[in-house]
Write a protein that holds these residues in place. Structure first.
Motif, PDB file in Angstrom:
ATOM      1  N   ASN A 138       0.868  -1.169   0.000  1.00 53.96           N
ATOM      2  CA  ASN A 138       0.000   0.000   0.000  1.00 53.96           C
ATOM      3  C   ASN A 138       0.911   1.228   0.000  1.00 53.96           C
ATOM      4  OD1 ASN A 138      -2.250   1.592   0.175  1.00 53.96           O
ATOM      5  ND2 ASN A 138      -2.546   1.295   2.381  1.00 53.96           N
ATOM      6  N   VAL A 139       1.472   1.521  -1.164  1.00 57.02           N
ATOM      7  CA  VAL A 139       2.565   2.481  -1.313  1.00 57.02           C
ATOM      8  C   VAL A 139       2.147   3.872  -0.824  1.00 57.02           C
ATOM      9  CG1 VAL A 139       4.313   3.373  -2.925  1.00 57.02           C
ATOM     10  CG2 VAL A 139       3.261   1.162  -3.352  1.00 57.02           C
ATOM     11  N   LEU A 184       2.653   8.187  -0.349  1.00 56.78           N
ATOM     12  CA  LEU A 184       2.921   9.350  -1.192  1.00 56.78           C
ATOM     13  C   LEU A 184       4.420   9.536  -1.445  1.00 56.78           C
ATOM     14  CD1 LEU A 184       0.762  12.419  -0.010  1.00 56.78           C
ATOM     15  CD2 LEU A 184       0.915  11.474  -2.308  1.00 56.78           C
ATOM     16  N   MET A 202      13.624  13.837   6.851  1.00 54.10           N
ATOM     17  CA  MET A 202      12.561  14.264   5.916  1.00 54.10           C
ATOM     18  C   MET A 202      13.107  15.430   5.076  1.00 54.10           C
ATOM     19  SD  MET A 202       9.241  13.938   5.277  1.00 54.10           S
ATOM     20  CE  MET A 202       8.931  13.141   6.829  1.00 54.10           C
ATOM     21  N   VAL A 207      11.646  17.890  -0.530  1.00 57.49           N
ATOM     22  CA  VAL A 207      10.831  17.350  -1.629  1.00 57.49           C
ATOM     23  C   VAL A 207       9.722  16.465  -1.062  1.00 57.49           C
ATOM     24  CG1 VAL A 207      10.794  15.787  -3.611  1.00 57.49           C
ATOM     25  CG2 VAL A 207      12.674  17.434  -3.333  1.00 57.49           C
ATOM     26  N   GLU A 208      10.120  15.567  -0.105  1.00 57.14           N
ATOM     27  CA  GLU A 208       9.116  14.639   0.445  1.00 57.14           C
ATOM     28  C   GLU A 208       8.026  15.424   1.164  1.00 57.14           C
ATOM     29  OE1 GLU A 208      11.626  12.105   2.649  1.00 57.14           O
ATOM     30  OE2 GLU A 208      12.365  11.135   0.830  1.00 57.14           O
ATOM     31  N   ILE A 211       5.537  17.081  -1.246  1.00 58.23           N
ATOM     32  CA  ILE A 211       4.491  16.279  -1.903  1.00 58.23           C
ATOM     33  C   ILE A 211       3.309  16.120  -0.956  1.00 58.23           C
ATOM     34  CG2 ILE A 211       5.552  14.036  -1.264  1.00 58.23           C
ATOM     35  CD1 ILE A 211       3.422  14.849  -4.404  1.00 58.23           C
ATOM     36  N   LYS A 212       3.570  15.991   0.340  1.00 59.29           N
ATOM     37  CA  LYS A 212       2.459  15.842   1.289  1.00 59.29           C
ATOM     38  C   LYS A 212       1.672  17.148   1.372  1.00 59.29           C
ATOM     39  CE  LYS A 212       4.992  14.285   4.742  1.00 59.29           C
ATOM     40  NZ  LYS A 212       5.388  13.696   6.034  1.00 59.29           N
ATOM     41  N   PHE A 243      -0.261  17.625  -1.996  1.00 58.02           N
ATOM     42  CA  PHE A 243      -1.436  16.745  -2.042  1.00 58.02           C
ATOM     43  C   PHE A 243      -2.533  17.278  -1.121  1.00 58.02           C
ATOM     44  CE2 PHE A 243      -3.585  12.859  -2.961  1.00 58.02           C
ATOM     45  CZ  PHE A 243      -4.266  12.516  -1.808  1.00 58.02           C
ATOM     46  N   ASN A 260       1.529  10.928   5.284  1.00 60.63           N
ATOM     47  CA  ASN A 260       2.114  10.282   4.126  1.00 60.63           C
ATOM     48  C   ASN A 260       1.072   9.289   3.594  1.00 60.63           C
ATOM     49  OD1 ASN A 260       3.975   9.446   2.263  1.00 60.63           O
ATOM     50  ND2 ASN A 260       5.110   8.116   3.659  1.00 60.63           N
ATOM     51  N   VAL A 261       0.087   9.833   2.893  1.00 56.77           N
ATOM     52  CA  VAL A 261      -1.122   9.105   2.530  1.00 56.77           C
ATOM     53  C   VAL A 261      -0.799   7.885   1.668  1.00 56.77           C
ATOM     54  CG1 VAL A 261      -3.471   9.366   1.592  1.00 56.77           C
ATOM     55  CG2 VAL A 261      -2.289  11.350   2.528  1.00 56.77           C
ATOM     56  N   SER A 262      -1.522   6.800   1.910  1.00 62.00           N
ATOM     57  CA  SER A 262      -1.250   5.562   1.159  1.00 62.00           C
ATOM     58  C   SER A 262      -2.187   5.450  -0.049  1.00 62.00           C
ATOM     59  CB  SER A 262      -1.511   4.372   2.074  1.00 62.00           C
ATOM     60  OG  SER A 262      -2.922   4.300   2.312  1.00 62.00           O
ATOM     61  N   LEU A 263      -1.797   4.531  -0.949  1.00 61.85           N
ATOM     62  CA  LEU A 263      -2.559   4.291  -2.178  1.00 61.85           C
ATOM     63  C   LEU A 263      -4.044   4.095  -1.891  1.00 61.85           C
ATOM     64  CD1 LEU A 263      -0.660   1.736  -4.480  1.00 61.85           C
ATOM     65  CD2 LEU A 263      -1.474   4.008  -5.103  1.00 61.85           C
ATOM     66  N   ILE A 312      -5.653   7.276  -0.932  1.00 60.42           N
ATOM     67  CA  ILE A 312      -5.668   8.140  -2.109  1.00 60.42           C
ATOM     68  C   ILE A 312      -6.837   7.731  -2.998  1.00 60.42           C
ATOM     69  CG2 ILE A 312      -4.443   8.688  -4.266  1.00 60.42           C
ATOM     70  CD1 ILE A 312      -1.796   8.406  -2.609  1.00 60.42           C
ATOM     71  N   PHE A 342      -3.515  14.486  -8.771  1.00 61.06           N
ATOM     72  CA  PHE A 342      -2.107  14.919  -8.787  1.00 61.06           C
ATOM     73  C   PHE A 342      -1.827  15.946  -9.869  1.00 61.06           C
ATOM     74  CE2 PHE A 342      -0.282  12.482  -5.486  1.00 61.06           C
ATOM     75  CZ  PHE A 342      -1.049  11.333  -5.405  1.00 61.06           C
ATOM     76  N   ARG A 343      -2.917  16.376 -10.557  1.00 62.23           N
ATOM     77  CA  ARG A 343      -2.702  17.428 -11.545  1.00 62.23           C
ATOM     78  C   ARG A 343      -2.610  18.739 -10.789  1.00 62.23           C
ATOM     79  NH1 ARG A 343      -6.174  15.214 -15.241  1.00 62.23           N
ATOM     80  NH2 ARG A 343      -4.520  13.713 -15.481  1.00 62.23           N
TER      81      ARG A 343
END
Lengths: 73, 73
Positions: free
Chosen positions: A50-51, A53, B1, B4-5, B8-9, B12, B50-53, B56, B71-72
């Motif tokens: 369950n990858v 972000l 951390m 960049v990481e 993204i959080k 998102f 750090n949201v998971s698939l 998402i 993600f656009r």
């Protein structure tokens, strides 16, 4: 775990495998470039992870594509 | 951390907040529709998760958009 949730992990894994093999990279090469472990990449591609972000971002950056592209079917 | 990481959080989270407010949904309404907790949605929107698939996917499905759209920029 319902089918939909399982499906997204499998779908993502298949997409990563397609993009990786198109580049002619082994799982080992790709994992090294991502800064992730080879066994983790294998599990991702089999749809077993369950990858998160941050790892999605690492994978997209390694492919030099934006994340949206990773989710385009 | 690294930045960049973290970015993204935050990126998102900002995207989720924009889409949610465009729909006029409170965090509580949205969380209920997603099947997620209100405090979790608040943390996601602040870029703290750090949201998971799978989550998402729940978020995208609730917005009735595909994940690529989330993600656009």
């Amino acid at each position: 775990m319902n089918a939909v949730e399982n499906n997204i992990k499998k779908k993502f894994g298949a997409r990563v495998r397609t993009l990786r093999t198109e580049k002619g990279w082994s799982q080992e090469d790709f994992a090294f470039e991502c800064g992730l472990h080879r066994t983790y990449i294998g599990a991702v591609e089999r749809g077993e992870r369950n990858v998160s972000l941050e790892n999605i971002k690492k994978i997209a950056d390694t492919f030099k594509i934006d994340i949206a592209e990773l989710f385009r079917s």
